[in-house]
Design a protein around this motif. Structure first.
Motif, mmCIF file in Angstrom:
data_model
loop_
_atom_site.group_PDB
_atom_site.id
_atom_site.type_symbol
_atom_site.label_atom_id
_atom_site.label_comp_id
_atom_site.label_asym_id
_atom_site.label_seq_id
_atom_site.Cartn_x
_atom_site.Cartn_y
_atom_site.Cartn_z
ATOM 1 N N ASP A 148 0.835 -1.211 0.000
ATOM 2 C CA ASP A 148 0.000 0.000 0.000
ATOM 3 C C ASP A 148 0.867 1.257 0.000
ATOM 4 O OD1 ASP A 148 -2.324 -1.482 0.121
ATOM 5 O OD2 ASP A 148 -2.819 -0.963 2.202
ATOM 6 N N ASP A 149 0.372 2.295 -0.636
ATOM 7 C CA ASP A 149 0.992 3.619 -0.526
ATOM 8 C C ASP A 149 0.615 4.225 0.823
ATOM 9 O OD1 ASP A 149 2.017 3.690 -3.185
ATOM 10 O OD2 ASP A 149 0.019 4.276 -3.929
ATOM 11 N N ILE A 150 1.498 5.100 1.337
ATOM 12 C CA ILE A 150 1.214 5.859 2.569
ATOM 13 C C ILE A 150 1.101 7.335 2.191
ATOM 14 C CG2 ILE A 150 2.035 6.484 4.874
ATOM 15 C CD1 ILE A 150 3.757 3.925 4.785
ATOM 16 N N TYR A 151 0.056 7.969 2.676
ATOM 17 C CA TYR A 151 -0.191 9.387 2.378
ATOM 18 C C TYR A 151 -0.376 10.186 3.670
ATOM 19 C CZ TYR A 151 -1.845 7.726 -2.238
ATOM 20 O OH TYR A 151 -1.971 7.138 -3.473
ATOM 21 N N VAL A 152 -0.129 11.495 3.576
ATOM 22 C CA VAL A 152 -0.589 12.409 4.625
ATOM 23 C C VAL A 152 -1.298 13.580 3.954
ATOM 24 C CG1 VAL A 152 1.169 11.849 6.351
ATOM 25 C CG2 VAL A 152 1.594 13.672 4.699
ATOM 26 N N SER A 153 -2.232 14.183 4.682
ATOM 27 C CA SER A 153 -2.920 15.378 4.188
ATOM 28 C C SER A 153 -2.145 16.620 4.624
ATOM 29 C CB SER A 153 -4.346 15.431 4.738
ATOM 30 O OG SER A 153 -4.327 15.585 6.148
ATOM 31 N N ALA A 226 6.984 -0.313 7.316
ATOM 32 C CA ALA A 226 6.835 0.768 6.336
ATOM 33 C C ALA A 226 8.180 1.364 5.984
ATOM 34 C CB ALA A 226 5.924 1.859 6.886
ATOM 35 N N CYS A 227 8.230 1.978 4.839
ATOM 36 C CA CYS A 227 9.386 2.766 4.423
ATOM 37 C C CYS A 227 8.902 4.174 4.084
ATOM 38 C CB CYS A 227 10.049 2.122 3.207
ATOM 39 S SG CYS A 227 11.498 3.030 2.675
ATOM 40 N N ILE A 228 9.480 5.190 4.760
ATOM 41 C CA ILE A 228 9.125 6.591 4.510
ATOM 42 C C ILE A 228 10.316 7.264 3.845
ATOM 43 C CG2 ILE A 228 8.567 8.808 5.603
ATOM 44 C CD1 ILE A 228 6.314 6.790 5.776
ATOM 45 N N ASP A 229 10.049 7.991 2.777
ATOM 46 C CA ASP A 229 11.090 8.655 1.999
ATOM 47 C C ASP A 229 11.131 10.135 2.385
ATOM 48 O OD1 ASP A 229 12.751 9.764 0.079
ATOM 49 O OD2 ASP A 229 12.038 8.402 -1.496
ATOM 50 N N THR A 230 12.211 10.567 3.055
ATOM 51 C CA THR A 230 12.265 11.968 3.510
ATOM 52 C C THR A 230 12.417 12.952 2.337
ATOM 53 O OG1 THR A 230 14.645 11.931 3.901
ATOM 54 C CG2 THR A 230 13.229 11.315 5.760
ATOM 55 N N ARG A 231 12.738 12.428 1.139
ATOM 56 C CA ARG A 231 12.719 13.335 -0.026
ATOM 57 C C ARG A 231 11.277 13.727 -0.344
ATOM 58 N NH1 ARG A 231 16.315 9.287 -3.554
ATOM 59 N NH2 ARG A 231 14.848 7.943 -2.441
ATOM 60 N N LEU A 232 10.315 12.881 0.055
ATOM 61 C CA LEU A 232 8.891 13.205 -0.159
ATOM 62 C C LEU A 232 8.331 14.001 1.022
ATOM 63 C CD1 LEU A 232 7.736 9.743 -1.566
ATOM 64 C CD2 LEU A 232 8.362 11.805 -2.852
ATOM 65 N N THR A 233 8.785 13.661 2.250
ATOM 66 C CA THR A 233 8.240 14.389 3.413
ATOM 67 C C THR A 233 8.816 15.800 3.516
ATOM 68 O OG1 THR A 233 9.934 13.454 4.869
ATOM 69 C CG2 THR A 233 7.818 12.316 4.812
ATOM 70 N N SER A 234 9.973 16.058 2.886
ATOM 71 C CA SER A 234 10.574 17.397 3.024
ATOM 72 C C SER A 234 9.686 18.469 2.390
ATOM 73 C CB SER A 234 11.968 17.427 2.404
ATOM 74 O OG SER A 234 11.874 17.196 1.022
ATOM 75 N N GLU A 291 5.355 -2.155 4.002
ATOM 76 C CA GLU A 291 6.168 -3.331 3.688
ATOM 77 C C GLU A 291 5.739 -4.509 4.568
ATOM 78 O OE1 GLU A 291 10.227 -1.004 2.370
ATOM 79 O OE2 GLU A 291 10.124 -1.777 4.420
ATOM 80 N N ALA A 292 5.986 -5.706 4.082
ATOM 81 C CA ALA A 292 5.608 -6.909 4.836
ATOM 82 C C ALA A 292 6.455 -7.051 6.102
ATOM 83 C CB ALA A 292 5.757 -8.148 3.957
ATOM 84 N N GLN A 293 7.743 -6.712 5.975
ATOM 85 C CA GLN A 293 8.689 -6.835 7.081
ATOM 86 C C GLN A 293 8.393 -5.778 8.155
ATOM 87 O OE1 GLN A 293 11.961 -8.692 7.022
ATOM 88 N NE2 GLN A 293 12.021 -7.995 9.159
ATOM 89 N N ALA A 294 8.262 -6.192 9.416
ATOM 90 C CA ALA A 294 7.977 -5.246 10.500
ATOM 91 C C ALA A 294 9.093 -4.207 10.607
ATOM 92 C CB ALA A 294 7.832 -5.993 11.823
ATOM 93 N N GLY A 295 8.790 -3.055 11.183
ATOM 94 C CA GLY A 295 9.788 -1.998 11.366
ATOM 95 C C GLY A 295 9.496 -0.814 10.475
ATOM 96 N N LEU A 296 10.124 0.315 10.825
ATOM 97 C CA LEU A 296 9.905 1.554 10.083
ATOM 98 C C LEU A 296 11.251 2.015 9.546
ATOM 99 C CD1 LEU A 296 8.113 3.861 9.223
ATOM 100 C CD2 LEU A 296 8.177 4.755 11.535
ATOM 101 N N ARG A 297 11.404 2.010 8.220
ATOM 102 C CA ARG A 297 12.654 2.441 7.598
ATOM 103 C C ARG A 297 12.481 3.853 7.066
ATOM 104 N NH1 ARG A 297 14.909 -0.061 3.296
ATOM 105 N NH2 ARG A 297 12.909 -0.513 2.300
ATOM 106 N N LEU A 298 13.572 4.644 7.158
ATOM 107 C CA LEU A 298 13.544 6.022 6.684
ATOM 108 C C LEU A 298 14.616 6.198 5.639
ATOM 109 C CD1 LEU A 298 13.499 8.524 9.674
ATOM 110 C CD2 LEU A 298 11.744 8.172 7.938
#
Ligand code: ADP
Ligand code: MG
Length: 318
Positions: A148-153, A226-234, A291-298
């Motif tokens: 799944d994609d992760i979004y924020v408003s 999950a994997c969060i991309d800080t190039r997108l959150t910036s 992601e299927a694998q537990a944990g939060l990657r940045l």
């Protein structure tokens, strides 16, 4: 002014949707056929959630906004709320301004005040909201699936920037302080977006304690990582020219008090997510994936994995 005069003057409004409002031992609410009631409480405590000298109008807005945000996160439509209020004294100017801010937001969402409790004591505001959602369609924290994609408003981090400035930890230009302070003191509950995401989002929650910590609740309850991309959150925090990029990243990832929605949806539904955002006039940004694998990657600026941890807010942590 006594307790009942205070309630009559400031907190009694004719009800439209409820069967019975303020004045009896209970209010009465009749859920529509096929609907489930969505119920949530949030308390604001002076010195803990707000400064003693905050504008009472803004405080009235925020007390209801944080509760409407919970309804938004479930995809529920607001119906009514109760207000339990502890006040040091019956100050008409304060109560009037508080009620104005509260009722303006209530009107905007057609959410009516149907009861509560009023007592003398330290300033403390507890609201319980009631909303409705078609049976089985509430957005939950437990539905995220690998891929799944992760979004924020909206944007993330301004509220924390303002808090840091108000606490004297950093300096902001006056215009930036005023703008970020508005986000801190008058958050916008994403009620229309939440409802538009019914049937599209696989999971959702509202962000009160900081993105990464709150996202952790979705991950835990969905049994995923999950994997969060800080190039997108910036892109989520543009306020504060001249501020340290690591500070901005902290505020965005772990700031708190944002009251934006974080949600997940299958990549096949990207067009529907965009349509829901457009229909509710609410910007949304895709920031990573489940992601299927537990944990939060940045991921950092070069796509490298970041090892830095970002703690979110916890009332009982040291
Ligand atoms: P009781 O003693 O039966 O609990 P109260 O005297 O506390 O009732 O309250 C009288 C009525 O005023 C009730 O209908 C209650 O829901 C309402 N009420 C009390 N405080 C508030 C408030 N802050 N906002 C809205 N309604 C209130
Ligand atoms: Mg009572």
């Amino acid at each position: 002014m006594g307790e009942f005069e205070l309630i009559r003057r400031f907190f009694t409004r004719p009800v439209r949707r409820a069967v019975l409002g303020v004045g009896d031992d209970c209010a009465l609410l009749a859920p529509a056929p096929g609907m489930q009631l969505a119920i949530s409480s949030d308390m604001l405590v002076e010195g803990r959630h707000f400064f003693a000298d905050v504008d009472p109008r803004r405080l009235g807005h925020k007390a209801l906004a944080v509760n409407l945000s919970d309804l938004a996160a479930c995809g529920a439509r607001p119906l009514a709320f109760t207000l339990a209020l502890s006040l040091p004294r019956a100050d008409a100017a304060w109560a009037g301004a508080f009620a104005d801010g509260l009722m303006a937001l209530a009107e905007a969402h057609q959410c009516e005040l149907i009861g509560g409790d009023t007592t003398q004591g330290p300033l403390n505001i507890c609201i319980t909201v009631f909303g409705e959602v078609p049976a089985g369609q509430a957005l939950l924290r437990s539905g995220a699936r690998a891929g799944d994609d992760i979004y924020v408003s909206g944007t993330l981090g301004e509220a924390r920037l303002a808090l840091e400035a108000l606490q004297g930890h950093l300096q902001l230009p006056p215009a930036t302080l005023a703008a970020t302070r508005l986000r801190l003191e008058t958050p916008t509950p994403r009620v229309a977006l939440g409802q538009a995401l019914r049937g599209i989002a696989s999971s959702a929650l509202d962000l009160s304690d900081g993105l990464l910590g709150d996202l952790g609740h979705i991950l835990a309850q969905s049994g995923v990582g999950a994997c969060i991309d800080t190039r997108l959150t910036s892109a989520l925090l543009t306020a504060g020219p001249g501020l340290d990029t690591e500070l901005l990243r902290q505020c965005t990832l772990a700031g708190g008090d944002d009251y934006e929605l974080c949600f997940t949806a299958a990549p096949t539904l990207r067009a529907q997510v965009e349509a829901a955002a457009a229909a509710s006039a609410t910007p949304v940004t895709r920031i990573g994936s489940i992601e299927a694998q537990a944990g939060l990657r940045l991921l950092g600026n070069q796509g490298q994995e970041l090892l830095q941890r970002y703690a979110s807010f916890d009332h009982f942590s040291a």
